[in-house]
Motif scaffolding. Structure first.
Motif, short mmCIF file in Angstrom:
data_model
loop_
_atom_site.label_atom_id
_atom_site.label_comp_id
_atom_site.label_asym_id
_atom_site.label_seq_id
_atom_site.Cartn_x
_atom_site.Cartn_y
_atom_site.Cartn_z
N ARG A 160 2.15 11.47 -10.24
CA ARG A 160 1.28 12.64 -10.27
C ARG A 160 2.10 13.93 -10.36
NH1 ARG A 160 -3.65 15.43 -10.69
NH2 ARG A 160 -3.46 17.18 -9.30
N GLY A 161 3.24 13.96 -9.69
CA GLY A 161 4.05 15.18 -9.68
C GLY A 161 3.43 16.20 -8.73
N ASP A 162 3.12 17.38 -9.24
CA ASP A 162 2.52 18.42 -8.40
C ASP A 162 1.16 17.95 -7.89
OD1 ASP A 162 4.64 20.12 -8.80
OD2 ASP A 162 3.71 21.10 -10.53
N ARG A 163 1.00 18.02 -6.58
CA ARG A 163 -0.25 17.60 -5.97
C ARG A 163 -1.07 18.82 -5.59
NH1 ARG A 163 0.65 14.32 -0.97
NH2 ARG A 163 2.48 15.60 -0.71
N PRO A 164 -2.38 18.66 -5.52
CA PRO A 164 -3.21 19.75 -5.00
C PRO A 164 -2.87 20.03 -3.54
CG PRO A 164 -4.55 17.85 -5.68
CD PRO A 164 -3.13 17.49 -5.90
N ALA A 165 -3.33 21.13 -3.02
CA ALA A 165 -3.05 21.49 -1.63
C ALA A 165 -3.61 20.47 -0.65
CB ALA A 165 -3.61 22.88 -1.33
N HIS A 166 -4.75 19.89 -0.96
CA HIS A 166 -5.38 18.91 -0.09
C HIS A 166 -5.57 17.62 -0.85
CE1 HIS A 166 -6.15 22.02 2.84
NE2 HIS A 166 -6.61 22.77 1.85
N ILE A 172 0.84 -1.20 0.00
CA ILE A 172 0.00 0.00 0.00
C ILE A 172 0.88 1.25 0.00
CG2 ILE A 172 -1.81 1.27 1.23
CD1 ILE A 172 -2.59 -1.56 0.07
N GLU A 173 1.88 1.26 0.85
CA GLU A 173 2.78 2.42 0.90
C GLU A 173 3.52 2.60 -0.42
OE1 GLU A 173 6.50 4.19 3.48
OE2 GLU A 173 5.14 2.77 4.44
N ASP A 174 4.01 1.52 -1.00
CA ASP A 174 4.69 1.60 -2.29
C ASP A 174 3.76 2.16 -3.37
OD1 ASP A 174 6.94 0.52 -1.11
OD2 ASP A 174 6.66 -1.49 -1.96
N ALA A 175 2.50 1.74 -3.36
CA ALA A 175 1.53 2.23 -4.35
C ALA A 175 1.28 3.73 -4.15
CB ALA A 175 0.22 1.45 -4.24
N LEU A 176 1.20 4.17 -2.91
CA LEU A 176 1.00 5.60 -2.66
C LEU A 176 2.21 6.42 -3.10
CD1 LEU A 176 -0.73 5.39 0.83
CD2 LEU A 176 -1.76 6.21 -1.30
N VAL A 177 3.40 5.91 -2.82
CA VAL A 177 4.63 6.60 -3.27
C VAL A 177 4.65 6.68 -4.79
CG1 VAL A 177 7.15 6.41 -3.41
CG2 VAL A 177 5.99 6.05 -1.23
N MET A 178 4.31 5.58 -5.46
CA MET A 178 4.30 5.57 -6.92
C MET A 178 3.26 6.56 -7.46
SD MET A 178 4.08 2.37 -9.60
CE MET A 178 2.47 1.83 -9.10
N ALA A 179 2.08 6.60 -6.85
CA ALA A 179 1.05 7.55 -7.30
C ALA A 179 1.50 8.98 -7.11
CB ALA A 179 -0.25 7.29 -6.54
N MET A 180 2.15 9.27 -5.98
CA MET A 180 2.64 10.62 -5.73
C MET A 180 3.75 11.00 -6.72
SD MET A 180 2.59 10.46 -1.56
CE MET A 180 3.90 11.62 -1.39
N THR A 181 4.60 10.04 -7.04
CA THR A 181 5.70 10.29 -7.97
C THR A 181 5.18 10.53 -9.38
OG1 THR A 181 7.18 8.92 -6.65
CG2 THR A 181 7.83 9.35 -8.93
#
Length: 72
Positions: free
Chosen positions: A17-23, A6-15
């Motif tokens: 995605r690049g710039d994330r919204p404020a929330h 789960i953590e690896d998937a979240l890291v991959m999604a964040m990577t």
């Protein structure tokens, strides 16, 4: 399913995605890997708000986009 997955998937999604919204809200079921101290610490460290549906309600994730990330 391992919590590390789960953590690896979240890291991959964040990577990816690049710039994330404020929330950012991560919506999941109430499985132990999603409610673990490891994912709680990860969410706090990365400014991610966790959201969980009610137990036994299978359609609560229907409106969430496929990546799991929702701008609030």
């Amino acid at each position: 399913m391992r919590t590390d997955l789960i953590e690896d998937a979240l890291v991959m999604a964040m990577t990816l995605r690049g710039d994330r919204p404020a929330h950012v809200i991560f919506h999941s079921e109430r499985g132990t890997q999603y409610t673990s101290a490891q994912i709680t610490a990860f969410a706090i460290k990365n400014g991610v708000t966790r959201s969980m549906g009610l137990t036994g309600i299978c359609w609560d994730c229907e409106t969430i986009n496929p990546s799991g990330w929702v701008a609030a």
